[in-house]
Structure formats: structure tokens, C-alpha cells
Design an enzyme around this catalytic site. Structure first.
Site, PDB file in Angstrom:
ATOM      1  N   SER A 138       0.856  -1.183   0.000  1.00  0.00           N
ATOM      2  CA  SER A 138       0.000   0.000   0.000  1.00  0.00           C
ATOM      3  C   SER A 138       0.892   1.232   0.000  1.00  0.00           C
ATOM      4  O   SER A 138       1.743   1.396   0.875  1.00  0.00           O
ATOM      5  CB  SER A 138      -0.883  -0.014   1.254  1.00  0.00           C
ATOM      6  OG  SER A 138      -1.613   1.192   1.363  1.00  0.00           O
ATOM      7  N   LYS A 164      -1.248  -0.921  -4.357  1.00  0.00           N
ATOM      8  CA  LYS A 164      -2.424  -0.145  -3.924  1.00  0.00           C
ATOM      9  C   LYS A 164      -1.985   1.295  -3.746  1.00  0.00           C
ATOM     10  O   LYS A 164      -0.969   1.561  -3.101  1.00  0.00           O
ATOM     11  CB  LYS A 164      -2.944  -0.727  -2.609  1.00  0.00           C
ATOM     12  CG  LYS A 164      -3.888   0.158  -1.820  1.00  0.00           C
ATOM     13  CD  LYS A 164      -4.574  -0.639  -0.718  1.00  0.00           C
ATOM     14  CE  LYS A 164      -4.717   0.121   0.568  1.00  0.00           C
ATOM     15  NZ  LYS A 164      -5.318  -0.716   1.646  1.00  0.00           N
ATOM     16  N   LYS A 166      -3.257   5.213  -2.571  1.00  0.00           N
ATOM     17  CA  LYS A 166      -4.266   5.957  -1.831  1.00  0.00           C
ATOM     18  C   LYS A 166      -4.775   7.073  -2.735  1.00  0.00           C
ATOM     19  O   LYS A 166      -3.990   7.714  -3.453  1.00  0.00           O
ATOM     20  CB  LYS A 166      -3.637   6.552  -0.573  1.00  0.00           C
ATOM     21  CG  LYS A 166      -3.191   5.504   0.442  1.00  0.00           C
ATOM     22  CD  LYS A 166      -4.386   4.859   1.123  1.00  0.00           C
ATOM     23  CE  LYS A 166      -3.974   4.022   2.318  1.00  0.00           C
ATOM     24  NZ  LYS A 166      -5.142   3.420   3.000  1.00  0.00           N
ATOM     25  N   ASP A 191      -7.398   3.012  -2.806  1.00  0.00           N
ATOM     26  CA  ASP A 191      -8.071   3.063  -1.496  1.00  0.00           C
ATOM     27  C   ASP A 191      -8.389   4.517  -1.157  1.00  0.00           C
ATOM     28  O   ASP A 191      -7.493   5.347  -1.042  1.00  0.00           O
ATOM     29  CB  ASP A 191      -7.157   2.457  -0.417  1.00  0.00           C
ATOM     30  CG  ASP A 191      -7.824   2.350   0.951  1.00  0.00           C
ATOM     31  OD1 ASP A 191      -8.993   2.769   1.090  1.00  0.00           O
ATOM     32  OD2 ASP A 191      -7.172   1.830   1.888  1.00  0.00           O
ATOM     33  N   GLU A 216     -11.310   0.601  -2.889  1.00  0.00           N
ATOM     34  CA  GLU A 216     -11.516   0.301  -1.473  1.00  0.00           C
ATOM     35  C   GLU A 216     -12.156   1.492  -0.757  1.00  0.00           C
ATOM     36  O   GLU A 216     -11.681   2.621  -0.871  1.00  0.00           O
ATOM     37  CB  GLU A 216     -10.154  -0.037  -0.847  1.00  0.00           C
ATOM     38  CG  GLU A 216     -10.212  -0.496   0.598  1.00  0.00           C
ATOM     39  CD  GLU A 216      -8.816  -0.876   1.138  1.00  0.00           C
ATOM     40  OE1 GLU A 216      -7.880  -1.039   0.326  1.00  0.00           O
ATOM     41  OE2 GLU A 216      -8.682  -0.985   2.359  1.00  0.00           O
ATOM     42  N   ASP A 241     -13.534  -1.806   3.729  1.00  0.00           N
ATOM     43  CA  ASP A 241     -12.562  -1.895   4.829  1.00  0.00           C
ATOM     44  C   ASP A 241     -13.267  -1.360   6.083  1.00  0.00           C
ATOM     45  O   ASP A 241     -13.905  -2.129   6.826  1.00  0.00           O
ATOM     46  CB  ASP A 241     -11.305  -1.078   4.434  1.00  0.00           C
ATOM     47  CG  ASP A 241     -10.269  -0.916   5.537  1.00  0.00           C
ATOM     48  OD1 ASP A 241     -10.510  -1.351   6.669  1.00  0.00           O
ATOM     49  OD2 ASP A 241      -9.188  -0.328   5.278  1.00  0.00           O
ATOM     50  N   LYS A 265      -9.312  -6.984   8.433  1.00  0.00           N
ATOM     51  CA  LYS A 265      -8.275  -6.590   9.382  1.00  0.00           C
ATOM     52  C   LYS A 265      -8.671  -7.199  10.719  1.00  0.00           C
ATOM     53  O   LYS A 265      -9.786  -6.935  11.209  1.00  0.00           O
ATOM     54  CB  LYS A 265      -8.180  -5.066   9.502  1.00  0.00           C
ATOM     55  CG  LYS A 265      -7.630  -4.376   8.255  1.00  0.00           C
ATOM     56  CD  LYS A 265      -7.531  -2.874   8.442  1.00  0.00           C
ATOM     57  CE  LYS A 265      -6.992  -2.230   7.164  1.00  0.00           C
ATOM     58  NZ  LYS A 265      -7.041  -0.747   7.240  1.00  0.00           N
ATOM     59  N   GLY A 293      -3.815  -3.978   6.287  1.00  0.00           N
ATOM     60  CA  GLY A 293      -2.712  -3.672   7.195  1.00  0.00           C
ATOM     61  C   GLY A 293      -2.983  -2.417   7.992  1.00  0.00           C
ATOM     62  O   GLY A 293      -3.774  -1.558   7.588  1.00  0.00           O
TER      63      GLY A 293
HETATM   64  O1  OSB Z   1       0.815  -1.213   4.898  1.00  0.00           O
HETATM   65  C1  OSB Z   1      -0.147  -1.276   5.665  1.00  0.00           C
HETATM   66  O2  OSB Z   1      -0.064  -1.726   6.820  1.00  0.00           O
HETATM   67  C2  OSB Z   1      -1.494  -0.798   5.169  1.00  0.00           C
HETATM   68  C3  OSB Z   1      -1.530   0.652   4.934  1.00  0.00           C
HETATM   69  C4  OSB Z   1      -2.928   1.187   4.719  1.00  0.00           C
HETATM   70  O3  OSB Z   1      -3.413   1.118   3.611  1.00  0.00           O
HETATM   71  C5  OSB Z   1      -3.559   1.865   5.834  1.00  0.00           C
HETATM   72  C6  OSB Z   1      -2.712   2.469   6.753  1.00  0.00           C
HETATM   73  C7  OSB Z   1      -3.216   3.216   7.796  1.00  0.00           C
HETATM   74  C8  OSB Z   1      -4.578   3.336   7.944  1.00  0.00           C
HETATM   75  C9  OSB Z   1      -5.450   2.718   7.058  1.00  0.00           C
HETATM   76  C10 OSB Z   1      -4.949   1.970   5.999  1.00  0.00           C
HETATM   77  C11 OSB Z   1      -5.975   1.280   5.130  1.00  0.00           C
HETATM   78  O4  OSB Z   1      -5.830   0.142   4.682  1.00  0.00           O
HETATM   79  O5  OSB Z   1      -7.018   1.864   4.891  1.00  0.00           O
HETATM   80 MG    MG Z   2      -8.219   0.704   3.605  1.00  0.00          MG
END
Ligand code: OSB
Ligand code: MG
Length: 375
Positions: A138, A164, A166, A191, A216, A241, A265, A293
Site C-alpha cells: 500500500s 495499492k 491511496k 483506497d 476500497e 474496509d 483486518k 494492514g
Molecule cells: O501497509 C499497511 O499496513 C497498510 C496501509 C494502509 O493502507 C492503511 C494504513 C493506515 C490506515 C489505514 C490503511 C488502510 O488500509 O485503509
Molecule cells: Mg483501507
């Protein structure tokens, strides 16, 4: 089996991220976390990690609310009576509303202890069979598109199985178009972390042409209904999520058609037991799942690897290598990714050793809770 927890240690750790991580709702520079150690009468330790963040951006839980819940409610429940199976502990916790990340941290420690007492890897105790898991990465919002392309290039070269990115309203269609131009074939997803509303449906529809694996959590963190209105307007599958906090949320989302894919998660859903139930439901309904994550340290990462060995985790998750996040992780060996795969450890429990020297380095304060004499 009977698990008699003799004492529980809560440790508050603070770890610096190698690079800041930016989402639509804010930037993370460091991670504060609670490490949970449960120790039984024979001195065997089980480990869990609270994945809550310092501030209530992603969900209402924080490191401090987790400490409060653990100290004042959950740890006393775990110490009150012997535990015969980790699922029994989740039932005990159900008297307490929500606070899923706090529950999952302690439940996870008990699962690790349970698997160690059985002498089997946690993955096997959960019913998982994979020997390797496929992982993606991500990537946070970057200062410029050129920066983003460079970062993607690096992770593609390392073999990650999907990328992925953001997105948010000022960083979406044009950015994804550019990523697709440079990487026409890379498995790609976006995401939004709830940055949009139904008013933005056309903007989200514009992403259809880029062949994303999924989008996402485009809409509100507590929504299922608007997502069910959005999904039929898009070709791209929606993955939820934030909106999925329980088995019942997952059931309702699938019934309503709010999504076609679920990001599981462990912390968000309250533990490994609930994560497994959601996995099983999605398998029955033909909906793929993957493991999300929370910028975890090694203990949380090990739990993510274990749950991902279940068969319906068919899409690469966000469980990147330890070195993606940390100069030095708290487990040995650290989690490594080769060719986009993590080899599932076969030692009992989480299968990694907790590096007590590193834990001490990162610990800011700690507290020990003993079983009361009558229990
Ligand atoms: O590398 C990771 O642990 C996931 C990173 C990530 O997308 C995330 C990190 C912090 C808060 C929310 C998210 C998410 O998945 O939405
Ligand atoms: Mg997410």
C-alpha cells in the site's frame, strides 16, 4: 486444553516509520502501539499487538482508549477464569461493546499461547494450509505524481504482487491515468479511506477505464446503504474496509450488494475468531477476501500472515516486509518478501521470536497484571 494465565504485561511502544505514510485523512510519522504478553503457569508467553493509531482518524479507537479497555475491562476478564479455547475468551468479551482493536490484541495473544501449547503454528491452529502467501504493498499519497511513479517502480521491481495507491478527490483520476500509462499491466487498486460521497459517483465511475482490481472504501466509514447504491453504477468492484466491523456487517454488506470484496483486518473485526468467521462467510458467498494492514510491528504482522493462510484469502494483502516500515522490527527473523511471497513460518504459535532487546528499546512504559489469588 486449559490455559491458565498467570500474568499479563502491557507495554506501550513507540516506533518511527522509515517514511511518512499519507492517506486521505492524515499523515503518520510514527506508530505508537500496545504489545500484549500473556504468560501461563509454565512461563510460556503468547503475544498480541493492538493496531489502533494514536489519533481517532481511521476509527474511534486510539492507543489510549485501547490501554483503558485492556487495563480496566479486558485483562481482568482474561485473568478471571481459565480459558479452554480462544473462542471462549471472545464470548467473554462480547459483554463489552465495540473496542474491537483492544479485544483483538488480547485475544491474539491468547491464540498465540494456545497454538504454542498445542505445538502447532498459529496458521494451522486457525485452519490455514498455505505455505506461502502472496502480498502487495500500500503506497501513501506522495508529494508529486513523479514521486509516486518512482515509488511504484521500486516495489514492482521487488516483486510485490499488486500495488495499492491511496486516493482522495484532489489526487485520483489524473494520478491513476498516469500510473496506468507507465504501468499498463500491473495489478492495481485504489483506497479512498471514505473520502467521497454519492455526489462523486461520476468521478468514481471515471476510474472504471483503468481496469482496477477494486476500489476500497470510497464512501463513509459507517455506511453500507450508499455503497449498495454506488456499486451497480461501477464496473470496478467495491471492497469494504472501515465499514466491516463484524460478521453481521459482512453478511449485510453481501446481502445489500454494498461490495464484492472484503478487506479483513483482525483488529477492526475484534480478533482472529471473528476474522475467520467472516472469511468462511465470504467463501460460501463467492466473495474473495484479503488481509489489510495497520502499519503493524512484527507481532501484528505475524498474526496477519497466519490468517492469510486460509484458502479464501485469494487476493494479495497489504502485509509488506518489515523493512518497508521499520529500521529494525521487534521480531526475529524479520518478515521478508521474495518474489512477492512471504514464507509462512512453521514454528509453534506466531512462528517468529519476539526480540526482547528491541521491544525494550521501543518501550516507553509498561504495566503487569497478576491473576487474583481467588481465581
Ligand atoms: O501497509 C499497511 O499496513 C497498510 C496501509 C494502509 O493502507 C492503511 C494504513 C493506515 C490506515 C489505514 C490503511 C488502510 O488500509 O485503509
Ligand atoms: Mg483501507
Amino acid at each position: 486444553m486449559t490455559i491458565n494465565i498467570e500474568y499479563v504485561i502491557l507495554r506501550h511502544l513507540q516506533m518511527e516509520l522509515k517514511a511518512p505514510f499519507t492517506t486521505s485523512f492524515g499523515t503518520f510519522q510514527r506508530k505508537e502501539l500496545i504489545l500484549v504478553e500473556v504468560v501461563d503457569r509454565d512461563g510460556v508467553s503468547g503475544w498480541g499487538e493492538s493496531v489502533a493509531f494514536s489519533a481517532p482518524w481511521y476509527s474511534e479507537e486510539t492507543v489510549k482508549t485501547n490501554w483503558h479497555m485492556l487495563e480496566d475491562f479486558l485483562v481482568p476478564l482474561a485473568l478471571a477464569e481459565p480459558i479452554h479455547h480462544p473462542e471462549e475468551l471472545s464470548k467473554r468479551f462480547s459483554a463489552i461493546r465495540q473496542n474491537n482493536m483492544a479485544k483483538a490484541a488480547l485475544e491474539g495473544a491468547v491464540w498465540d499461547l494456545y497454538a504454542k501449547r498445542l505445538g502447532v503454528p498459529l496458521s494451522q491452529a486457525l485452519g490455514g494450509a498455505k505455505k506461502d502467501i502472496e502480498v502487495g504493498v500500500s503506497i501513501g499519497i506522495q508529494p508529486t505524481v513523479a514521486d509516486l511513479l518512482q515509488v511504484i517502480e521500486r516495489y514492482v521491481a521487488q516483486g510485490y504482487r499488486r500495488i495499492k495507491v491511496k486516493i482522495k478527490p484532489s489526487w485520483d483520476v489524473d494520478v491513476i491515468r498516469e500510473v496506468r500509462r507507465v504501468f499498463p499491466d500491473v495489478p492495481l487498486m485504489a483506497d479512498a479511506n471514505s473520502a467521497y460521497t454519492l455526489v462523486d459517483a461520476d468521478r468514481l465511475k471515471a476510474l472504471d477505464e483503468f481496469g482496477l482490481l477494486m476500489i476500497e472504501q470510497p464512501l463513509a466509514a459507517d455506511d453500507l446503504v450508499d455503497h449498495a447504491r454506488l456499486q451497480p453504477l461501477l464496473q470496478t468492484p467495491i471492497c469494504l474496509d472501515e465499514s466491516i466491523r463484524s460478521y453481521d456487517d459482512a453478511r449485510k454488506a453481501l446481502d445489500l450488494g454494498s461490495c464484492r470484496i472484503i478487506n479483513i483486518k483482525i483488529g477492526r473485526v475484534g480478533g482472529l475468531g471473528e476474522a475467520k468467521r467472516i472469511h468462511d462467510l465470504c467463501a460460501e458467498r463467492g466473495a474473495p477476501v484479503w488481509c489489510g494492514g495497520m502499519l503493524e510491528a512484527g507481532v501484528g504482522r505475524a498474526h496477519n500472515i497466519a490468517i492469510t493462510t486460509l484458502e479464501n484469502f485469494t487476493l494479495p494483502g497489504d502485509t509488506a516486509a518489515s523493512s518497508h516500515y521499520w529500521e529494525r522490527d521487534i521480531i526475529t527473523p524479520e518478515v521478508e518478501v521474495h518474489g512477492g511471497l512471504i514464507r509462512v513460518p512453521d514454528a509453534p504459535g506466531i512462528g517468529y521470536d519476539v526480540d526482547r532487546r528491541q521491544v525494550e528499546r521501543y518501550t516507553q512504559f509498561a504495566k503487569v497484571f497478576h491473576r487474583t489469588a481467588t481465581a
